[in-house]
Each structure stands twice: as structure tokens, then as C-alpha cells.
Design an enzyme around this catalytic site. Structure first.
Site, PDB file in Angstrom:
ATOM      1  N   HIS A 111       0.483  -1.254   0.089  1.00 25.78           N
ATOM      2  CA  HIS A 111       0.023   0.056   0.013  1.00 25.78           C
ATOM      3  C   HIS A 111       0.760   1.046  -0.255  1.00 25.78           C
ATOM      4  O   HIS A 111       1.945   1.040   0.402  1.00 25.78           O
ATOM      5  CB  HIS A 111      -0.812   0.174   1.276  1.00 25.78           C
ATOM      6  CG  HIS A 111      -1.930  -1.033   1.328  1.00 25.78           C
ATOM      7  ND1 HIS A 111      -3.426  -0.738   1.018  1.00 25.78           N
ATOM      8  CD2 HIS A 111      -2.005  -2.456   1.858  1.00 25.78           C
ATOM      9  CE1 HIS A 111      -3.932  -2.416   0.725  1.00 25.78           C
ATOM     10  NE2 HIS A 111      -3.254  -3.331   1.776  1.00 25.78           N
ATOM     11  N   ALA A 137      15.681 -19.943   6.067  1.00 26.15           N
ATOM     12  CA  ALA A 137      14.368 -20.201   6.524  1.00 26.15           C
ATOM     13  C   ALA A 137      14.104 -18.625   6.999  1.00 26.15           C
ATOM     14  O   ALA A 137      14.470 -17.841   7.498  1.00 26.15           O
ATOM     15  CB  ALA A 137      14.627 -20.744   7.958  1.00 26.15           C
TER      16      ALA A 137
END
Length: 180
Positions: A111, A137
Site C-alpha cells: 500500500h 528460513a
């Protein structure tokens, strides 16, 4: 959707995206409860999620999450460990032999920062990961990032800038530490 244009929320384009998000969520929900050994069931659902069969020797361990699926481009011999998320509306490309550790997240949309525009628009830019990259990870790859061939993204890194080929990036905002 590219980084230099905005998608207006509540537009026809946004509604089409929202419809696909609901479909992808329904499909991944079904995928993520299949028995691990149900290869045929997983293959069928991945084909519906991605809009095509998994490439040769590509491996994805569920649980697997995507908001779109149709804009996730996987090359052969890609390995995606469990519990990874791909918000791929603006496009994600993973080159051959890319390895992705558990809980990695790829985000192609967001946004605007301006509070007046934040609820009115979505922004986005594709992610491109070259061949033979290892993503550790819990790494997070943000919109518009390109990761060069043979690079390594350390576990937990937040990648907001392009990663040069054959380099290691680490940290909460990934920075290049060495190049080979």
C-alpha cells in the site's frame, strides 16, 4: 501491476484480484490438509493453484500459501520447504535450482505510505530470483527485488534492495557483506 502505478481498491481489476484470492485460498486450504503421501492429490491441486503442472523435479512441501498462484513462475528443480508464503499478484519468478527454507515470505504488493492513499490503492512490483539461489528460513523478500545468480539470503533477512550475484546478504534489512 507495477511499482510505478497504483491499483485502485474497489475497481474492476481489484475485484478480479479479490476473486482469485478467494479461489487460491480455497485451493491452498485443501492442499494443506492432504496426507503428505498423496502425490496425485497434491499435483492436481498445485496445477489448479498455479494454472499449470509443477515443473519437472520441482518440490513444494505443504503447508503452502499463495494469494494468487497464477503469477508464480517456477523453473525446474526448485525446492520450497514447508510453511512458505507467496503473495504473487505482481509476479514472482524462481529460477532453476532455487532452494527456499521454511517460513520464507515473498511479497509483491503493498500500500502507499501516504495515509490518505493507503486505503484507496495497492502498489506492486515483481520479484525475480535467478538460478541457484538459496533463501534461508524465515527470510522476507519485498516487492521489486531481484536476487542474482548463486546468491544466498540468510535466515531471517528482510530483503528490500536488489541482491548482487554470488553474494551473501544478512540482517533485518539485508545488506551485502561479501561477494565472490
Amino acid at each position: 501491476m507495477s511499482s510505478d502505478r497504483l491499483m485502485r481498491i474497489h475497481s474492476a481489476e481489484f475485484q478480479a484480484m479479490a476473486d482469485r484470492v478467494l479461489r487460491a485460498t480455497e485451493l491452498t486450504s485443501r492442499l494443506n490438509v492432504l496426507p503428505f503421501k498423496d502425490e496425485a492429490g497434491k499435483a492436481e491441486l498445485f496445477e489448479q493453484i498455479l494454472g499449470k503442472p509443477l515443473p519437472l523435479r520441482a518440490t513444494i512441501y505443504p503447508p503452502f500459501y499463495t494469494d494468487h498462484g497464477l503469477n508464480l513462475d517456477l523453473a525446474e528443480r526448485v525446492f520450497i520447504n514447508q510453511n512458505c508464503t507467496f503473495l504473487d499478484y505482481a509476479g514472482i519468478r524462481l529460477g532453476e535450482r532455487v532452494m527456499i527454507g521454511p517460513k520464507a515470505t515473498f511479497i509483491t504488493s503493498g500500500h502507499p505510505v501516504d495515509p490518505e492513499e493507503r486505503r484507496l490503492y495497492l502498489t506492486g512490483a515483481p520479484i525475480d530470483v535467478a538460478e541457484n539461489v538459496w533463501i534461508g528460513a524465515g527470510a522476507t523478500i519485498l516487492p521489486g527485488v531481484s536476487i542474482g545468480r548463486d546468491a544466498v539470503v540468510a535466515a531471517g533477512a528482510v530483503v528490500a534492495d536488489d541482491v548482487p550475484p554470488a553474494s551473501l546478504v544478512t540482517g533485518r534489512k539485508a545488506t551485502a557483506h561479501r561477494k565472490w
